[in-house]
Write a protein that holds these residues in place. Structure first.
Motif, PDB file in Angstrom:
ATOM      1  N   ASN A  58     -22.668 -25.143  29.337  1.00 58.45           N
ATOM      2  CA  ASN A  58     -22.997 -24.337  30.189  1.00 58.45           C
ATOM      3  C   ASN A  58     -23.089 -23.032  29.699  1.00 58.45           C
ATOM      4  O   ASN A  58     -23.870 -21.922  30.180  1.00 58.45           O
ATOM      5  CB  ASN A  58     -22.264 -24.346  31.450  1.00 58.45           C
ATOM      6  CG  ASN A  58     -22.760 -24.135  32.928  1.00 58.45           C
ATOM      7  OD1 ASN A  58     -22.285 -22.660  33.101  1.00 58.45           O
ATOM      8  ND2 ASN A  58     -23.641 -24.942  33.498  1.00 58.45           N
ATOM      9  N   ASP A 117     -22.562 -16.832  36.027  1.00 62.36           N
ATOM     10  CA  ASP A 117     -21.225 -17.813  35.708  1.00 62.36           C
ATOM     11  C   ASP A 117     -21.802 -19.060  35.192  1.00 62.36           C
ATOM     12  O   ASP A 117     -22.464 -19.719  35.514  1.00 62.36           O
ATOM     13  CB  ASP A 117     -20.468 -17.863  36.896  1.00 62.36           C
ATOM     14  CG  ASP A 117     -19.964 -19.076  37.086  1.00 62.36           C
ATOM     15  OD1 ASP A 117     -19.471 -19.663  35.835  1.00 62.36           O
ATOM     16  OD2 ASP A 117     -19.360 -20.051  37.669  1.00 62.36           O
ATOM     17  N   ALA A 118     -21.302 -18.836  33.351  1.00 58.19           N
ATOM     18  CA  ALA A 118     -21.893 -19.318  32.526  1.00 58.19           C
ATOM     19  C   ALA A 118     -20.806 -20.294  32.199  1.00 58.19           C
ATOM     20  O   ALA A 118     -20.603 -20.891  30.751  1.00 58.19           O
ATOM     21  CB  ALA A 118     -22.561 -19.435  31.951  1.00 58.19           C
ATOM     22  N   VAL A 119     -19.471 -20.353  33.093  1.00 58.16           N
ATOM     23  CA  VAL A 119     -17.421 -20.482  32.467  1.00 58.16           C
ATOM     24  C   VAL A 119     -17.903 -22.674  32.458  1.00 58.16           C
ATOM     25  O   VAL A 119     -17.921 -22.797  31.284  1.00 58.16           O
ATOM     26  CB  VAL A 119     -17.250 -20.125  32.749  1.00 58.16           C
ATOM     27  CG1 VAL A 119     -15.578 -20.194  32.600  1.00 58.16           C
ATOM     28  CG2 VAL A 119     -16.931 -18.669  33.300  1.00 58.16           C
ATOM     29  N   PHE A 120     -18.365 -22.604  33.191  1.00 54.83           N
ATOM     30  CA  PHE A 120     -17.726 -24.148  33.809  1.00 54.83           C
ATOM     31  C   PHE A 120     -19.594 -24.849  34.762  1.00 54.83           C
ATOM     32  O   PHE A 120     -19.605 -24.393  35.357  1.00 54.83           O
ATOM     33  CB  PHE A 120     -17.036 -24.848  33.723  1.00 54.83           C
ATOM     34  CG  PHE A 120     -15.257 -24.823  33.353  1.00 54.83           C
ATOM     35  CD1 PHE A 120     -15.343 -24.824  31.890  1.00 54.83           C
ATOM     36  CD2 PHE A 120     -14.825 -23.403  33.909  1.00 54.83           C
ATOM     37  CE1 PHE A 120     -13.503 -24.732  31.212  1.00 54.83           C
ATOM     38  CE2 PHE A 120     -13.267 -23.453  33.419  1.00 54.83           C
ATOM     39  CZ  PHE A 120     -12.675 -24.220  32.158  1.00 54.83           C
ATOM     40  N   LEU A 149     -24.277 -21.065  37.352  1.00 57.34           N
ATOM     41  CA  LEU A 149     -25.838 -21.646  36.099  1.00 57.34           C
ATOM     42  C   LEU A 149     -25.155 -23.260  36.545  1.00 57.34           C
ATOM     43  O   LEU A 149     -23.794 -23.211  36.552  1.00 57.34           O
ATOM     44  CB  LEU A 149     -25.408 -21.569  35.436  1.00 57.34           C
ATOM     45  CG  LEU A 149     -26.531 -19.990  35.051  1.00 57.34           C
ATOM     46  CD1 LEU A 149     -26.351 -19.885  33.310  1.00 57.34           C
ATOM     47  CD2 LEU A 149     -27.158 -19.660  35.542  1.00 57.34           C
ATOM     48  N   MET A 151     -23.279 -25.232  38.399  1.00 57.79           N
ATOM     49  CA  MET A 151     -22.255 -25.248  39.324  1.00 57.79           C
ATOM     50  C   MET A 151     -21.767 -24.146  39.542  1.00 57.79           C
ATOM     51  O   MET A 151     -21.184 -23.512  38.450  1.00 57.79           O
ATOM     52  CB  MET A 151     -21.485 -26.515  39.393  1.00 57.79           C
ATOM     53  CG  MET A 151     -20.417 -27.167  40.038  1.00 57.79           C
ATOM     54  SD  MET A 151     -21.118 -27.374  42.227  1.00 57.79           S
ATOM     55  CE  MET A 151     -22.262 -28.812  41.469  1.00 57.79           C
ATOM     56  N   PRO A 152     -20.864 -23.648  40.447  1.00 60.46           N
ATOM     57  CA  PRO A 152     -20.291 -22.709  40.729  1.00 60.46           C
ATOM     58  C   PRO A 152     -19.317 -22.720  39.793  1.00 60.46           C
ATOM     59  O   PRO A 152     -18.442 -23.804  40.267  1.00 60.46           O
ATOM     60  CB  PRO A 152     -19.367 -22.132  41.654  1.00 60.46           C
ATOM     61  CG  PRO A 152     -20.979 -22.666  42.538  1.00 60.46           C
ATOM     62  CD  PRO A 152     -21.682 -23.471  41.945  1.00 60.46           C
ATOM     63  N   SER A 153     -17.827 -22.103  38.537  1.00 57.83           N
ATOM     64  CA  SER A 153     -17.118 -22.711  38.005  1.00 57.83           C
ATOM     65  C   SER A 153     -15.540 -22.610  39.014  1.00 57.83           C
ATOM     66  O   SER A 153     -15.699 -22.214  39.505  1.00 57.83           O
ATOM     67  CB  SER A 153     -16.681 -21.385  36.756  1.00 57.83           C
ATOM     68  OG  SER A 153     -17.595 -21.083  36.147  1.00 57.83           O
TER      69      SER A 153
HETATM   70  K   LIG Z   1     -21.259 -22.798  35.969  1.00 59.80           K
END
Ligand SMILES: [K+]
Ligand SMILES: NC(=O)C1=CN([C@@H]2O[C@H](COP(=O)(O)OP(=O)(O)OC[C@H]3O[C@@H](n4cnc5c(N)ncnc54)[C@H](OP(=O)(O)O)[C@@H]3O)[C@@H](O)[C@H]2O)[C@@H](O)CC1
Length: 200
Positions: A58, A117-120, A149, A151-153
């Motif tokens: 992600n 948000d590309a954390v999870f 991206l 799904m929201p983390s």
């Molecule tokens: K995300």
């Protein structure tokens, strides 16, 4: 009609795409590039971008997005929230960032117009690490445009468990298919507009 894929079905789709001539790198490139293209179509002037990246793929999608942003001449910064021990595809995209993309520590994040948000993504389950939850709490109070991206983390893609301080987006880009959680009204409140992007 856009399909709904569980995490396992999504992985099977990716594997099949690669088995028929694609590559995981190309899927990641398409995810980040097409999210950037959709965002460009929403703004008339340059926007300051901040991408929050985790260690998995992600985060790699987010790094691709940051590269396209900078190549368009728009200001971009990234923050590797969980350190530099990235998945191989993400590490390749970190190495590919142009020098104009700033890499910032979590304690020194600038005001930004668009926070990605590309954390999870689909690899996430459980609760958010305390440092990630604290940052999400702060960002969820700010007025910029929040973009998730896939799904929201903080939200589990399969069953939709919503962790405390999950990222709250105005736009969520679902890659290739909706995930079961995107269909739940309580999750939709965290996603905002859900746009499904073809990444083949
Ligand atoms: K995300
Ligand atoms: N496959 C492909 O080619 C493509 C994939 N694509 C993209 O990749 C995304 C899926 O990527 P992914 O599978 O790498 O998982 P991702 O969501 O980045 O997170 C994994 C990391 O999170 C960690 N972790 C999990 N839970 C945690 C917790 N509670 N607290 C803390 N850590 C936790 C977990 O740690 P671990 O469990 O391994 O210790 C691991 O390090 C997908 O949504 C799409 O955006 C597209 O680019 C198309 C091509």
């Amino acid at each position: 009609m856009t399909p709904v894929y569980t995490v396992a079905q999504m992985r099977a789709w990716e594997d099949a795409a690669v088995a028929t001539g694609g590559s995981y790198a190309a899927l990641m490139e398409n995810a980040g590039a097409r999210a950037a293209a959709d965002l460009f179509s929403r703004f008339e002037t340059a926007q300051r971008l901040l991408v929050l990246c985790g260690k998995g793929n992600n985060g790699g999608d987010g790094l691709v997005l940051a590269r396209h942003w900078a190549e368009a001449g728009w200001p971009a910064a990234v923050c590797l929230l969980l350190g530099e021990n990235l998945s191989p595809l993400s590490a390749a995209n970190l190495a590919n960032l142009p020098p104009s993309v700033q890499q910032l520590p979590p304690e020194r994040l600038p005001e930004s117009d668009v926070v990605v948000d590309a954390v999870f993504g689909t690899g996430y389950s459980g609760e958010l690490p305390a440092a990630v939850a604290a940052l999400m709490r702060q960002i969820n109070r700010q007025s910029g445009c929040n973009v998730a991206l896939d799904m929201p983390s903080g939200i589990n893609s399969d069953h939709g468990h919503i962790a405390a301080d999950s990222f709250c987006a105005q736009i969520t880009y679902a890659f290739q298919a909706f995930k079961p959680a995107h269909k739940l009204p309580e999750v939709q409140a965290y996603c905002g507009d859900i746009v499904c992007l073809d990444i083949a």
